[in-house]
Design a protein around this motif. Structure first.
Motif, mmCIF file in Angstrom:
data_model
loop_
_atom_site.group_PDB
_atom_site.id
_atom_site.type_symbol
_atom_site.label_atom_id
_atom_site.label_comp_id
_atom_site.label_asym_id
_atom_site.label_seq_id
_atom_site.Cartn_x
_atom_site.Cartn_y
_atom_site.Cartn_z
ATOM 1 N N ARG A 33 15.645 14.028 33.101
ATOM 2 C CA ARG A 33 16.084 14.935 32.029
ATOM 3 C C ARG A 33 16.501 16.285 32.598
ATOM 4 O O ARG A 33 17.466 16.902 32.123
ATOM 5 N N VAL A 36 19.983 15.975 34.269
ATOM 6 C CA VAL A 36 21.031 15.872 33.245
ATOM 7 C C VAL A 36 21.318 17.246 32.649
ATOM 8 O O VAL A 36 22.490 17.631 32.458
ATOM 9 N N LEU A 37 20.269 18.019 32.371
ATOM 10 C CA LEU A 37 20.468 19.362 31.814
ATOM 11 C C LEU A 37 21.190 20.267 32.807
ATOM 12 O O LEU A 37 22.032 21.082 32.413
ATOM 13 N N LEU A 40 24.855 19.425 32.651
ATOM 14 C CA LEU A 40 25.466 19.943 31.425
ATOM 15 C C LEU A 40 25.652 21.450 31.508
ATOM 16 O O LEU A 40 26.675 21.989 31.065
ATOM 17 N N SER A 88 15.996 6.650 29.673
ATOM 18 C CA SER A 88 16.248 8.083 29.509
ATOM 19 C C SER A 88 17.567 8.488 30.167
ATOM 20 O O SER A 88 18.328 9.306 29.618
ATOM 21 N N ALA A 91 20.449 7.397 28.041
ATOM 22 C CA ALA A 91 20.589 8.227 26.840
ATOM 23 C C ALA A 91 21.299 9.547 27.134
ATOM 24 O O ALA A 91 21.993 10.101 26.273
ATOM 25 N N GLY A 92 21.145 10.063 28.363
ATOM 26 C CA GLY A 92 21.736 11.356 28.691
ATOM 27 C C GLY A 92 23.111 11.301 29.317
ATOM 28 O O GLY A 92 23.874 12.272 29.233
ATOM 29 N N GLN A 95 26.612 12.310 27.385
ATOM 30 C CA GLN A 95 26.924 13.735 27.279
ATOM 31 C C GLN A 95 27.524 14.255 28.568
ATOM 32 O O GLN A 95 28.481 15.042 28.550
ATOM 33 N N VAL A 96 26.958 13.829 29.686
ATOM 34 C CA VAL A 96 27.505 14.246 30.982
ATOM 35 C C VAL A 96 28.921 13.715 31.147
ATOM 36 O O VAL A 96 29.821 14.422 31.615
ATOM 37 N N CYS A 176 25.148 2.951 26.441
ATOM 38 C CA CYS A 176 25.600 4.051 27.296
ATOM 39 C C CYS A 176 27.049 3.847 27.725
ATOM 40 O O CYS A 176 27.883 4.755 27.579
#
Length: 470
Positions: A33, A36-37, A40, A88, A91-92, A95-96, A176
């Motif tokens: 997580r 991924v953040l 972003l 996880s 799921a991310g 967005q990336v 995904c």
């Protein structure tokens, strides 16, 4: 802060890298997580910047390139980590993919490579996914580490000398990759299908044509506490999660692009198989001693298998639900079809097809209502209020139509599911559809956090009713 302080970013990357190399699931989830953040945040700074500063944090573009290489290396390692970590990551990544245009080819190649491990390309195999390859045995003698990694969906069922858990969350992987393809579809409509799109298309088309028996699931399949029985239960539940993911893809704009038939029709067909698997699980497998093991590969089949002899215990199906977006799309399609049918009747014209309100389509519609309610209950604050404002007018319109149909002597009186073979089986939910809708409406209204929010929701509902009457 990481956008203006390279030292802080380096410290975060170091901490996340250390967490990623730990064996426990918790630290690895934090790592995936966090990375991924960071990606972003990096894409946001690149978008907001201009000229030399567009990628100019710290030492310039080299800094961003180092971060990308670090995160991509971690993503590759994640594909060998626990299923919870991969879920996880899946799921991310959409967005990336949407915000980091320069990383799209790499992410797409990674996802296609991972899904190809479980995809059966040969059309001689009716099942497009090798679900057995996604299942792993965990012997009880292997220690606490194996016991801790058991998937929660299987932990409460069939505790025996050995257990089975999901090694690859293939449903999350399909979601995904499909979400990434949806971004390409919006950006470049009408373009020829890419390799990832052809892979998803093949899976959807063949899932639409397959039945439970094509995955080795029949009334004679061993669902006992034996190793083969646990394996079959795991395959059945995993198949249900894959079917739910495929339904979401089919009802989305991407599904309309990939399927030659209407996406909603494909979704109804795939959910019929979901109902077929549910019926098999609730039946608990063969009820006689001689039947246990007859449909599977259990070595104990000749002796009757022991457990399950003389009477089979019902097994809980998968608890996977549709996303809120997919649920709303299905319910909205049903409302639109009902309005068109009503307008055609008033004009004394031929009514258009309204399959969702037919016996073979209503199970999917019920499932969408249940999924919408479940997703709404999981939200908090403004997101929950927004969901209620979207759902309540649709559910009330459906309830009004269902109540009218219930008093119409020409309306279909059966509440059944129709399987692919043409046979009808009793609906899993014996309640009338109107009751299901009204209970969902009541739950949404009761879930309003305060009187002001409830008044706003009711005002929205009244406005929708007035517009409908007009």
């Amino acid at each position: 802060l990481t956008a203006h302080c390279k030292e802080l970013q380096d410290a975060m990357v170091l901490a996340l890298r250390k967490a990623a190399f730990l064996r426990d699931v918790g630290p690895r989830l934090v790592a995936v997580r966090g990375f991924v953040l960071l990606l972003l945040e990096d894409s946001t700074q690149a978008t907001e910047g201009s000229g030399e500063g567009a990628r100019g944090r710290g030492t310039g573009g080299a800094c961003a390139g180092q971060l990308d290489a670090e995160v991509l290396g971690f993503i590759k390692r994640c594909l060998t980590h626990q299923p919870e970590v991969r879920s996880s990551l899946y799921a991310g990544l959409p967005q990336v993919y949407a915000r980091c245009v320069h990383l799209r080819p790499v992410i797409s190649d990674l996802l296609v490579s991972q899904l190809s491990k479980f995809h059966q390309p040969s059309r001689s195999e009716p099942a497009p996914v090798d679900l057995s390859a996604c299942i792993v045995y965990a012997p009880a003698t292997s220690g606490t580490q194996a016991a801790a990694s058991l998937a929660s969906a299987f932990a409460s069922a069939h505790a025996g000398p050995s257990a089975v858990h999901t090694a690859e969350p293939v449903a999350h992987l399909l979601r995904c990759l499909s979400a990434c393809l949806s971004h390409d579809l919006r950006a470049m409509p009408g373009m020829p299908l890419s390799q990832p799109a052809e892979l998803v298309q093949d899976m959807l088309v063949r899932l639409r044509a397959a039945g439970a028996a094509d995955f080795g699931l029949t009334k004679q399949t061993d669902l006992s506490m034996s190793p083969s029985g646990q394996h079959n239960v795991a395959v059945a539940r995993l198949l249900q999660t894959v079917l739910v993911a495929a339904v979401e893809v089919a009802v989305a704009p991407l599904g309309e692009e990939l399927l030659s038939e209407q996406g909603m029709a494909a979704a109804m067909g795939m959910y019929a198989v979901h109902g077929e698997v549910t019926a098999l699980l609730k039946a608990g497998g063969p009820s006689t001693a001689g039947g246990v093991g007859a449909g599977g590969s259990s070595k104990g089949g000749k002796s009757g298998g022991g457990a399950g002899a003389g009477g089979s215990k019902a097994i809980a199906p998968s608890t996977a639900f549709l996303s809120l977006e997919s649920s709303v799309r299905i319910i909205r399609t049903a409302c639109a079809a009902a309005e068109q049918a009503a307008a055609a009747r008033d004009a004394h014209e031929a009514s258009p097809d309204d399959d969702l309100h037919q016996p073979h389509g209503e199970p999917l519609l019920r499932f969408a209502v249940h999924s919408a309610q479940r997703n709404h209950d999981a939200l908090q604050g403004q997101e929950r209020t927004a969901a209620a404002r979207t759902l309540l007018p649709l559910l009330m319109a459906e309830a009004d139509r269902a109540a009218t149909a219930a008093t119409d002597p020409t309306a279909a009186s059966k509440d059944v599911e129709t399987t692919k073979g043409g046979k009808e089986s009793a609906s899993r939910d014996p309640r009338p559809y109107t009751v299901v809708l009204l209970e969902a409406v009541e739950a949404l209204v009761r879930g309003a956090p305060d009187r002001a929010t409830l008044a706003s929701i009711v005002s929205t509902l009244n406005t929708a009713r007035e517009n409908g009457a007009a």
